[in-house]
Design an enzyme around this catalytic site. Structure first.
Site, PDB file in Angstrom:
ATOM      1  N   HIS A 264      59.163  39.590  38.743  1.00  0.00           N
ATOM      2  CA  HIS A 264      59.524  40.604  39.744  1.00  0.00           C
ATOM      3  C   HIS A 264      59.988  39.928  41.045  1.00  0.00           C
ATOM      4  O   HIS A 264      61.085  40.216  41.557  1.00  0.00           O
ATOM      5  CB  HIS A 264      58.312  41.499  40.001  1.00  0.00           C
ATOM      6  CG  HIS A 264      58.528  42.555  41.039  1.00  0.00           C
ATOM      7  ND1 HIS A 264      58.810  43.859  40.727  1.00  0.00           N
ATOM      8  CD2 HIS A 264      58.515  42.500  42.394  1.00  0.00           C
ATOM      9  CE1 HIS A 264      58.972  44.554  41.836  1.00  0.00           C
ATOM     10  NE2 HIS A 264      58.786  43.753  42.874  1.00  0.00           N
ATOM     11  N   GLU A 265      59.158  39.031  41.555  1.00  0.00           N
ATOM     12  CA  GLU A 265      59.515  38.374  42.828  1.00  0.00           C
ATOM     13  C   GLU A 265      60.771  37.523  42.659  1.00  0.00           C
ATOM     14  O   GLU A 265      61.596  37.439  43.566  1.00  0.00           O
ATOM     15  CB  GLU A 265      58.351  37.532  43.350  1.00  0.00           C
ATOM     16  CG  GLU A 265      57.072  38.318  43.655  1.00  0.00           C
ATOM     17  CD  GLU A 265      57.267  39.563  44.520  1.00  0.00           C
ATOM     18  OE1 GLU A 265      58.227  39.594  45.315  1.00  0.00           O
ATOM     19  OE2 GLU A 265      56.474  40.524  44.379  1.00  0.00           O
ATOM     20  N   HIS A 268      63.750  39.626  43.204  1.00  0.00           N
ATOM     21  CA  HIS A 268      64.084  39.729  44.639  1.00  0.00           C
ATOM     22  C   HIS A 268      64.787  38.445  45.103  1.00  0.00           C
ATOM     23  O   HIS A 268      65.764  38.493  45.842  1.00  0.00           O
ATOM     24  CB  HIS A 268      62.803  39.902  45.466  1.00  0.00           C
ATOM     25  CG  HIS A 268      62.183  41.275  45.389  1.00  0.00           C
ATOM     26  ND1 HIS A 268      62.856  42.410  45.748  1.00  0.00           N
ATOM     27  CD2 HIS A 268      60.939  41.677  45.020  1.00  0.00           C
ATOM     28  CE1 HIS A 268      62.049  43.471  45.601  1.00  0.00           C
ATOM     29  NE2 HIS A 268      60.883  43.050  45.150  1.00  0.00           N
ATOM     30  N   GLU A 294      64.511  46.554  45.345  1.00  0.00           N
ATOM     31  CA  GLU A 294      63.521  46.835  44.298  1.00  0.00           C
ATOM     32  C   GLU A 294      64.216  47.019  42.946  1.00  0.00           C
ATOM     33  O   GLU A 294      63.643  46.696  41.909  1.00  0.00           O
ATOM     34  CB  GLU A 294      62.718  48.074  44.708  1.00  0.00           C
ATOM     35  CG  GLU A 294      61.344  48.171  44.120  1.00  0.00           C
ATOM     36  CD  GLU A 294      60.427  46.980  44.447  1.00  0.00           C
ATOM     37  OE1 GLU A 294      59.505  46.752  43.668  1.00  0.00           O
ATOM     38  OE2 GLU A 294      60.650  46.285  45.464  1.00  0.00           O
TER      39      GLU A 294
END
Ligand code: ZN
Length: 499
Positions: A264-265, A268, A294
């Protein structure tokens, strides 16, 4: 562009770049505070942050910037890129110049007071200890919205603040359409006798987890030459295209949490690394807003990272990395554990299906707090009632319910919807990506994600903040944000596992 306005434009861009250098140094200090800072150094760090914040504010509020913006706004010869830079710079300039210094100080004080009140209230699971601080945050948030201007209602300001172009009415429409279909899906899944077994996810060596995470993130295209991954209490991504900082955490008994938080990170981080480093601090080197950010993290974490084809490639490698942990566990067992769905009281522990319900609950309550139809003192009961209605259970305590999130303690209203809007956009991007890369599943099964990154770079990252949230969605997926793609994606992915 005419020569004189070009030089004004150049001066503006140079000032914005300088401002970004200062602000990103502040960001680095915050990252360092989470990752490295010795405990006895925190007082001095607070002084450093305060001094640098004041410098950043002074630079951002320079009257010349206002003059340049006025001159450029009345220049008919500016091209589209320059107009995007001026528009974003105007938005930022208004935010720093229209709030009186007394208001900014009151807000800063209320922020740290609010955080401590929330922390103590949550430890004691007692909302009444947080009530006054929350009321103050709400009053300040309304005041800020009035000072800076909003569409129909003060809450519109905050929604637009995090996702430019978005309104409360639009989100209301999207969430109202999404909610019944999502509830239906969740009921089918949780009512199925065919539930995954996750009991084998215990005792995974953390060093091996760290090695595996780095291998996966590296394979997605994260550039280690201008980025890092460290450990912190909460996973986050900070930094920018020239220096991207990711954090994650490892626990032996929640290995999938570490892996998927890290992906997830990294999502980003890949977005930040895809922005143009020569235009940092301007609309041409910035993300659109939180929902688009997001959408990037969710697409990598869920649509890609939880794809059965992705796991066709990674499952044998996972098995080698955690030899001993997966004895007697089949590839199918592992995949079903990766896609486990269950209703949990805590938002941050929830899966990608039920997560959206947690967000809708918060949006509804924020909207009512702002329009005055819900009083702060009645919030815990409203929370519990909504939770029962939307998630099917009543929290057993304030800590498990209304006090679980930190956001409101420092005035973070309007931020929650971005998470769900990001999920909507991620699903739309997924179908556009699949149409553009017809053999995507085969590529993922070979461990190849280069085509995904290339497509995102071209269609999302390279556009930077030239468009607002809805315009970007239309430009890339042919449609504004809607709920159909997310429902379709969730059905396609999850129903076969639960029926
Ligand atoms: Zn995120």
């Amino acid at each position: 562009m005419i020569a004189s306005s070009e030089s004004t434009y150049d001066r503006l861009v140079a000032a914005l770049r300088d401002l970004h250098r200062i602000k990103s140094t502040l960001g680095l200090l915050h990252w360092d505070q989470q990752v490295n800072l010795p405990p006895a150094s925190s007082d001095f760090r607070a002084e450093q942050v305060a001094a640098l914040s004041e410098l950043a504010w002074r630079e951002a509020a320079r009257p010349e910037i206002g003059d340049w913006l006025c001159a450029l706004e009345s220049d008919p010869d500016l091209d589209a890129d320059a107009r995007a830079v001026v528009k974003r710079a105007r938005r930022d300039y208004e935010e720093v110049t229209r709030l009186p210094g007394t208001f900014v100080r009151r807000k800063a004080e209320a922020g740290s007071k609010g955080y401590h009140a929330w922390h103590e209230a949550r430890s004691a699971s007692d909302f009444s200890a947080f009530q006054d601080a929350l009321q103050e945050q709400l009053d300040l948030a309304r005041e800020q919205a009035d000072l800076l201007g909003h569409a129909d209602r003060p809450y519109d300001y905050w929604v637009d603040h995090f996702d430019p172009g978005m309104t409360v009415e639009t989100i209301d429409r999207l969430f109202s359409a999404l909610q019944p279909e999502l509830l239906d899906l969740v009921q089918t899944m949780t009512g199925s006798p065919n539930q995954p077994d996750t009991s084998f996810l215990r005792g995974f060596d953390v060093d091996r987890q760290a090695t595996f995470v780095r291998e996966v993130i590296g394979s997605l295209g994260f550039d280690w030459n201008r980025g890092r991954l460290d450990t912190a209490i909460h996973p986050f991504c900070s930094g920018h295209a020239a220096d991207t900082r990711l954090t994650t955490r490892y626990h032996p008994d929640v290995p999938l949490d570490s892996l998927f938080s890290s992906i997830h990170e990294a999502g980003h981080g890949l977005y930040e690394q895809g922005l143009d480093p020569d235009w940092l601090g301007t609309a041409l080197g910035s993300a659109v807003g939180m929902a688009v950010h997001e959408s990037q993290s969710r697409l990598w974490e869920n649509q890609i990272g939880r794809s059965p084809h992705f796991w066709q490639y990674w499952e044998p490698r996972y098995r080698v990395a955690f030899a001993g942990n997966l004895d007697g566990v089949t590839a199918d067992d592992l995949y079903r554990a990766i896609c486990a769905v269950s209703v949990t009281p805590i938002r941050v522990d929830s899966d990608e299906v039920t997560y959206n319900l947690h967000i809708m609950l918060r949006f509804l309550l924020e909207k009512q707090l702002f329009d005055g139809s819900l009083a702060v003192r009645d919030l815990p009961e409203a929370w519990n009632a909504r939770s029962e209605e939307m998630l099917g259970f009543r929290p057993t305590s304030d800590a498990e319910g209304v006090l679980q999130d930190v956001h409101w303690s420092s005035g973070g209203f309007g931020y929650f919807p971005s998470y769900c809007l990001g999920n909507l956009l991620a699903a739309q991007l997924w179908y556009s990506l699949r149409a553009a890369v017809p053999d995507l599943d085969d590529q993922l099964a070979r461990g190849e994600t280069g085509a995904v990154l290339t497509w995102l770079r071209k269609h999302v990252h390279a556009r930077a903040a030239r468009f607002d949230t809805q315009a970007l969605s239309r430009a890339v997926t042919g449609q504004p944000l809607g709920h159909h793609s997310l429902i379709r994606y969730l059905r396609e992915r999850y129903l076969p596992l639960y029926t």
